[in-house]
Design an enzyme around this catalytic site. Sequence first.
Site, mmCIF file in Angstrom:
data_model
loop_
_atom_site.group_PDB
_atom_site.id
_atom_site.type_symbol
_atom_site.label_atom_id
_atom_site.label_comp_id
_atom_site.label_asym_id
_atom_site.label_seq_id
_atom_site.Cartn_x
_atom_site.Cartn_y
_atom_site.Cartn_z
ATOM 1 N N LYS A 240 0.772 -1.323 -0.538
ATOM 2 C CA LYS A 240 -0.079 0.364 0.258
ATOM 3 C C LYS A 240 0.684 1.425 0.169
ATOM 4 C CE LYS A 240 -4.296 1.660 1.784
ATOM 5 N NZ LYS A 240 -4.717 1.566 3.520
ATOM 6 N N GLU A 327 -17.813 -4.898 11.276
ATOM 7 C CA GLU A 327 -19.324 -3.773 12.145
ATOM 8 C C GLU A 327 -20.494 -4.582 13.185
ATOM 9 O OE1 GLU A 327 -18.289 -1.955 8.550
ATOM 10 O OE2 GLU A 327 -19.010 -3.160 9.010
ATOM 11 N N ARG A 355 -24.208 -1.187 8.944
ATOM 12 C CA ARG A 355 -24.319 -3.135 8.505
ATOM 13 C C ARG A 355 -24.583 -3.638 10.464
ATOM 14 N NH1 ARG A 355 -19.013 -3.459 4.997
ATOM 15 N NH2 ARG A 355 -20.803 -4.124 3.479
#
Length: 583
Positions: A240, A327, A355
């Site tokens: 990344k 979540e 969610r």
Amino acid sequence: MSELLARIASPSDMRALPEAQLPRLCEELREDIISLCGRVGGHLGASLGAVELIVALHRVFHSPVDALLFDVGHQAYAHKLLTGRRERMHTLRQAGGLGPFLDPRESPHDALLAGHSCTAVSAALGLLEGRRVLGKRGHVVAVLGDGGLTGGLTFEGLNNAGGSHLPLVVVLNDNQMSISANVGAIPALLRTRGARAFFEGLGFTYLGPVDGHDLGALVHALREAKASSRPVVVHALTLKGKGFPPAEADAQTRGHAMGPYEWRDGKLVRSRKGQRTFSEAFAAVLEDAMARDSRVVAVTPAMLEGSALNELKARFPDRVHDVGIAEQHAVTFSAGLAAAGARPVCAIYSTFLQRAYDQIIHDVCLPGLPVVFAVDRAGLVGADGATHQGTYDVASLRPLPGLRLWAPMVGEDLEPMLATALEAPYPSVLRFPRGTLPPLPPGLRAGEAPLEGARWLHRAAHPRLTLVTLGPLGLAALEAARSEPGWSVLDARCASPVDEAALLEAAACGHVVVAEEGTSRGGLGGAVLELYAARGVTPRVRLVGLPDAFVPHGDARVQRAELGLDVAGLLRAGRELLEGGAR
């Protein structure tokens, strides 16, 4: 000079390039992404890390006949650049410009609208099966990344896909990061020989691990996956922030989401004025609470950085839990902590809390467990757009029995609200916006725990109209009322349950404007109207809130003005109501 990129109007132009020119194309893509994010901000790190992967995908697969579904779209700026949108990339994340993520309405090369992680495998499998049923041709590829394998929905999709025997191609962009470093057992497993056994056990052919920055190796693996007649996983190892030293060196987020920046004296300078945010202020009062009471623990679903909890994690490593992009698990894990006698504070964005609605109802509210939800990014969020607006938390949470829903107007409200919530024997929510802290108005006290109900910010001597607000909108209402004789301002503070006595007093003047930075359908305005109907009082009422539509990306301040959620808008709403306008 982006000579190669300037010649590419579609992926077919890229596929026509000689193989030897592809590394240079990757360099040009990185240069464009770095320059773009320097001007307008954006998701820099993930997109830099996926450049070779996206070039290889478009080299092997023929979008849009072959569908490419990216988890979220954080990683897909190179995809946008290669699919005819380069000339408009300077409008990224701005009102009327290109969207922050991927959207089929923006380009036929975007197969999936997604702003939340972990959706790619399920949607890709459904798309592939739908094409089979309808006799349509084309391959389907799901590109996971930025922590997608820490979320339960991904595993539900993998389980179904592995048993389907359909030729779904799953590309795992394994950079070991979501926003922060990935957590849990699966990310660690991926960097061992157990990765092959894991995916093969789920019914996939496993190809990898592949160097995600080696174009030749990627193209070879993707061609093999394309030729398969069964589910395949291509496991690509990437970095990344690849190609941008400040992002590569950022071990915490690798430049995940950045505002505009510039170089000064050879160093990266981010454009930030340094004002304290609601998130940082909440983290500070939470840190004080954790220092006072060893029962207080923090839980977050991969949002340590966004919720400003990194310093708390460093100070209380065993009491701050990052559970990954999960979540539902975060909420039920918090319920378990509360059942054991701990006092969990679950820090989660409004848009992500959606969610876990089932878990909030069944695992927290039904047993009445004292979980505190710190709901960040409530209201308009700006450049992240429709998928991330904090629109529905009040409307969805307000009906739940036994839950208290607080909203601070200023930073000084956070400490007494958190203290009230931590002492309560029932679940509580503190919703606060994205943005910097406003100053405390002169003469206003924050109050002391335990807090009770609404507070009057201004009482007119001869009231003609009451502005009822929730959160920082109270400041705009206070400014509006100062210029209009007979206007009062009531800060509701708690949207569930509402302060009935205060709201009935507000109605006595005959005209009430209810303003909130959330949907008016079922929000605070709905609660006020329900109360007045139940009590048989009939003031004229006007609701000001977010519209019955998804609010796109743009400047949140401009959007507030356009939607009437500022001083001018509240003045206009109040004057029209007094002049006999619609309810």
